[in-house]
Enzyme design. Structure first.
Site, PDB file in Angstrom:
ATOM      1  N   THR A 185       0.991  -1.375   0.092  1.00  0.00           N
ATOM      2  CA  THR A 185      -0.060  -0.049   0.029  1.00  0.00           C
ATOM      3  C   THR A 185       0.986   1.296  -0.073  1.00  0.00           C
ATOM      4  O   THR A 185       2.073   1.208   0.591  1.00  0.00           O
ATOM      5  CB  THR A 185      -0.973  -0.067   1.227  1.00  0.00           C
ATOM      6  OG1 THR A 185      -0.173   0.280   2.349  1.00  0.00           O
ATOM      7  CG2 THR A 185      -1.717  -1.134   1.348  1.00  0.00           C
ATOM      8  N   GLU A 330      -5.863  -3.774   0.691  1.00  0.00           N
ATOM      9  CA  GLU A 330      -6.109  -4.875   1.593  1.00  0.00           C
ATOM     10  C   GLU A 330      -7.248  -5.878   1.568  1.00  0.00           C
ATOM     11  O   GLU A 330      -7.493  -6.755   2.126  1.00  0.00           O
ATOM     12  CB  GLU A 330      -6.349  -4.284   3.183  1.00  0.00           C
ATOM     13  CG  GLU A 330      -4.917  -3.423   3.495  1.00  0.00           C
ATOM     14  CD  GLU A 330      -4.701  -2.156   3.264  1.00  0.00           C
ATOM     15  OE1 GLU A 330      -5.210  -1.678   2.161  1.00  0.00           O
ATOM     16  OE2 GLU A 330      -4.038  -1.491   3.920  1.00  0.00           O
ATOM     17  N   LYS A 441     -12.989  18.109  12.002  1.00  0.00           N
ATOM     18  CA  LYS A 441     -13.751  18.352  13.117  1.00  0.00           C
ATOM     19  C   LYS A 441     -14.147  19.773  13.455  1.00  0.00           C
ATOM     20  O   LYS A 441     -12.841  20.368  14.064  1.00  0.00           O
ATOM     21  CB  LYS A 441     -12.911  17.564  14.227  1.00  0.00           C
ATOM     22  CG  LYS A 441     -12.872  16.049  13.986  1.00  0.00           C
ATOM     23  CD  LYS A 441     -12.382  15.154  14.708  1.00  0.00           C
ATOM     24  CE  LYS A 441     -12.479  13.812  14.518  1.00  0.00           C
ATOM     25  NZ  LYS A 441     -11.476  12.880  14.359  1.00  0.00           N
ATOM     26  N   TRP A 446     -18.850  17.044  12.462  1.00  0.00           N
ATOM     27  CA  TRP A 446     -17.758  16.475  11.445  1.00  0.00           C
ATOM     28  C   TRP A 446     -18.032  17.092  10.118  1.00  0.00           C
ATOM     29  O   TRP A 446     -19.443  17.276   9.514  1.00  0.00           O
ATOM     30  CB  TRP A 446     -17.780  14.989  11.220  1.00  0.00           C
ATOM     31  CG  TRP A 446     -17.161  14.277  12.381  1.00  0.00           C
ATOM     32  CD1 TRP A 446     -16.779  14.750  13.640  1.00  0.00           C
ATOM     33  CD2 TRP A 446     -16.933  12.942  12.608  1.00  0.00           C
ATOM     34  NE1 TRP A 446     -16.023  13.911  14.383  1.00  0.00           N
ATOM     35  CE2 TRP A 446     -16.316  12.708  13.910  1.00  0.00           C
ATOM     36  CE3 TRP A 446     -17.642  11.915  12.039  1.00  0.00           C
ATOM     37  CZ2 TRP A 446     -15.960  11.359  14.268  1.00  0.00           C
ATOM     38  CZ3 TRP A 446     -17.234  10.497  12.179  1.00  0.00           C
ATOM     39  CH2 TRP A 446     -16.417  10.214  13.452  1.00  0.00           C
TER      40      TRP A 446
HETATM   41  P1  AMP Z   1      -5.840   1.709  -1.881  1.00  0.00           P
HETATM   42  O1  AMP Z   1      -5.415   0.781  -1.170  1.00  0.00           O
HETATM   43  O2  AMP Z   1      -4.802   2.644  -2.342  1.00  0.00           O
HETATM   44  O3  AMP Z   1      -6.705   1.255  -3.139  1.00  0.00           O
HETATM   45  O4  AMP Z   1      -6.706   2.953  -1.220  1.00  0.00           O
HETATM   46  C1  AMP Z   1      -7.997   2.583  -0.586  1.00  0.00           C
HETATM   47  C2  AMP Z   1      -8.478   3.854   0.006  1.00  0.00           C
HETATM   48  O5  AMP Z   1      -9.051   4.433  -1.019  1.00  0.00           O
HETATM   49  C3  AMP Z   1      -9.958   3.675   0.821  1.00  0.00           C
HETATM   50  O6  AMP Z   1      -9.475   3.194   2.251  1.00  0.00           O
HETATM   51  C4  AMP Z   1     -10.592   4.652   0.466  1.00  0.00           C
HETATM   52  O7  AMP Z   1     -10.147   5.726   1.629  1.00  0.00           O
HETATM   53  C5  AMP Z   1     -10.322   5.380  -0.930  1.00  0.00           C
HETATM   54  N1  AMP Z   1     -11.156   4.923  -1.659  1.00  0.00           N
HETATM   55  C6  AMP Z   1     -11.257   3.836  -2.580  1.00  0.00           C
HETATM   56  N2  AMP Z   1     -12.307   3.775  -3.178  1.00  0.00           N
HETATM   57  C7  AMP Z   1     -13.074   4.848  -2.948  1.00  0.00           C
HETATM   58  C8  AMP Z   1     -14.106   5.801  -3.287  1.00  0.00           C
HETATM   59  N3  AMP Z   1     -15.089   5.167  -4.392  1.00  0.00           N
HETATM   60  N4  AMP Z   1     -14.594   6.767  -2.702  1.00  0.00           N
HETATM   61  C9  AMP Z   1     -13.945   7.229  -2.025  1.00  0.00           C
HETATM   62  N5  AMP Z   1     -12.739   6.789  -1.479  1.00  0.00           N
HETATM   63  C10 AMP Z   1     -12.458   5.722  -2.004  1.00  0.00           C
END
Ligand code: AMP
Length: 544
Positions: A185, A330, A441, A446
């Site tokens: 990640t 993950e 916040k 929020w």
């Molecule tokens: P990654 O592991 O790089 O795919 O990032 C995952 C994170 O991307 C998630 O925990 C979210 O915070 C964000 N994320 C993924 N899809 C979306 C979505 N459709 N809308 C908003 N945030 C998203």
């Protein structure tokens, strides 16, 4: 009493074997890094994957060895996917856009033994190779004619590596829980963390992805994954398309609107997947040229929130069904997908768009719960917001060789903490309000930075927007809006404030607006809020 069914282990090699057997003549088309379009089919992909598997054996690759790729979406990368995992080694896809220090860390942390690299990324590795004592050699994903002069040690071209090998390989059978691939990640703080997928998790996730209420990938589809194969296995596309026998179109290194549109048309693409920034580029190209899509019908958007203006433009101007999805590295990555239920199809348009703006509904195989600060469960009523936790057979149970990060990632019941704040409604639709660390916040209430950003990009003069919380003596934090204006747009602070005043609650309105030329992004295309906080965290709000 035990059931009397065969215990056949799930394996990644079975996916490509199936595709080659029953969809052998279905095409796989690539815009190669060298330039020309390459065209073959699942049958030939399988034969070449077997040649590579034989070559790996000749190189002395052992089960469990990590072999890395720094590569675009291409047919050669696909062959690496199947040959490496299929032969019992672990495919480690590296995001080439990471900072060099991060690539140095993850190659060594993963203990990679060989690196497969596209021509574009050879210079990145040349600067780092001296720090990779355990890497035995480099395979450049090209032929001898295109192999560059390079300082990389022990280099061979991909084509010359596989050329002498037989196109038959006896794929080994092993425990389905065997590790198959590894993806780090790209967090904005601390070291990257490795997520180690298994054959079992990958195959079960593929079944999910193909289901009609998930992404509905079928043998009638032509799929163009813009989402990179180094970002959670192109959201599972490299596997689900083999399971379904879809035609695949790989865009290589060219992800601009014009190049993508050309492939959509020439290859008759029906479904595509990518992050919002890619679709912004595509929509800008469509608006400039007045072009249309003749076959594209489904578009999956995820990775960041899709703004309403983007969904509306795709659906109304171009007749495309937008599927807003949410997931994480993950989670393999799919957690929720935004296919509307039957009862929702007859809703007034405004209500349907409200649902489409949510991140989709929970797919079978993923369980979700939301909790407050004390860990107490909150109702799934579409109103209560809390931290989202998940569990399921394609969700990580711990980070690769990182005990500290693993300990922090799970609650006492073993659920994985996503770090996202959201609501869940009775139909299972999840609406992500924010990352826990990004939510603003303000005086005990929020404010969602995502909602404010989405509202701002609805203004015709805004190209991109980011919102961060800035310290405020009375309210603790207040929103600061940082905007990149569209080329040639005469956008003023007052006009934008006026526009937002009609879109969001008054107390959500940003306390200030800053205009910038560019907004920073992470290696996976998300807004890099940490960088913005560094730069603008001490911004003096006029209201302070
Ligand atoms: P990654 O592991 O790089 O795919 O990032 C995952 C994170 O991307 C998630 O925990 C979210 O915070 C964000 N994320 C993924 N899809 C979306 C979505 N459709 N809308 C908003 N945030 C998203």
């Amino acid at each position: 009493m035990q059931g009397l069914m065969m215990d056949v282990p799930l394996s990644i090699s079975s996916l490509i074997r199936h595709a080659a057997l029953y969809h052998g003549d279905t095409e796989i088309v690539t815009r190669t890094v060298e330039g020309p379009i390459h065209r073959y089919n699942w049958g030939e992909a399988h034969r070449r994957a077997q040649q590579l598997a034989n070559a790996l054996k000749r190189l002395g690759v052992q089960p469990g060895d990590r072999l890395a790729t720094l590569a675009w979406n291409t047919h050669r990368h696909l062959e690496c996917y199947y040959a490496i995992s299929g032969s019992g080694a672990v495919l480690h896809t590296i995001n080439p856009r990471l900072f060099p220090e991060q690539i140095r860390y993850i190659v060594n942390h993963a203990d990679d033994r060989w690196i497969f690299v596209d021509l574009s990324f050879v210079p990145v590795l040349e600067k780092l190779a001296a720090d990779f004592p355990r890497v035995k050699g480099y395979v450049v994903l090209t032929d001898d004619a295109h192999l560059p002069q390079t300082s990389l040690p022990n280099v061979v071209s991909y084509e010359s590596l596989i050329a002498p090998e037989a196109p038959e390989f006896d794929w080994p059978t092993f425990d389905e829980r065997t590790a198959s691939s590894l993806c780090y990640t790209s967090g904005t703080t601390g070291n990257p963390k490795g997520v180690l997928y298994s054959h079992r998790s990958t195959v079960i996730h593929s079944y999910c992805v193909c289901a009609p209420d998930a992404l509905g990938i079928s043998s009638r589809d032509t799929i163009l994954p813009v989402v990179p194969m180094f970002h959670v296995n192109a959201w599972g596309c490299a596997y689900s398309t083999a399971m379904a026998g879809s035609k695949l179109v790989f865009p290589g290194a060219k992800l601009d609107g014009a190049s993508l549109h050309e492939l959509f048309e020439t290859e008759k693409v029906t479904c595509t997947l990518g992050v919002p920034t890619v679709w912004l580029g595509l929509l800008a190209h469509m608006a400039e040229t007045g072009k249309t899509f003749s076959t594209l019908r489904r578009l999956v958007v995820g990775g960041s929130a899709a703004p309403l203006s983007m969904i509306v433009a795709l659906e109304e101007d171009h007749g495309i069904d937008v599927i807003h999805a949410w997931g994480m590295t993950e989670m393999s990555p799919i957690g929720t997908t935004g296919v509307l239920k039957g009862k929702m199809l007859a809703l007034p348009k405004g209500d349907r768009y409200k649902l489409k703006m949510k991140q989709g509904r929970v797919v079978f195989g993923v369980e979700v719960k939301i909790v407050d600060d004390t860990g107490k469960r909150l109702p799934h009523d579409g109103v209560a917001q809390g931290e989202l936790l998940v569990r399921g057979p394609w969700i990580t149970s711990g980070y690769f060789e990182d005990e500290a990060a693993s300990r922090a990632a799970f609650d006492s019941e073993g659920w994985f903490r996503t770090g996202d704040i959201c609501t869940v409604d009775a139909d299972g639709f999840v609406q992500i309000t924010d990352r826990a660390k990004d939510i603003i916040k303000s005086g005990g209430e929020w404010i969602s930075s995502i909602d404010l950003e989405n509202a701002a990009v609805g203004h015709p003069g805004v190209a991109e927007a980011a919102v961060i919380g800035v310290h405020h003596p009375k309210w603790q934090e207040r929103p600061l809006l940082i905007v990149k204006a569209k080329k040639g747009a005469a956008l003023t602070r007052e006009a934008l404030m006026g526009y937002l005043g009609e879109k969001v609650a008054k107390w959500w309105l940003p306390d200030d607006i800053v205009f910038v030329d560019e907004l920073p992004h992470t290696a996976t295309g998300k807004l890099m809020k940490s960088k913005l906080r560094e730069e603008f965290g001490h911004h003096r709000l006029p209201t302070a």
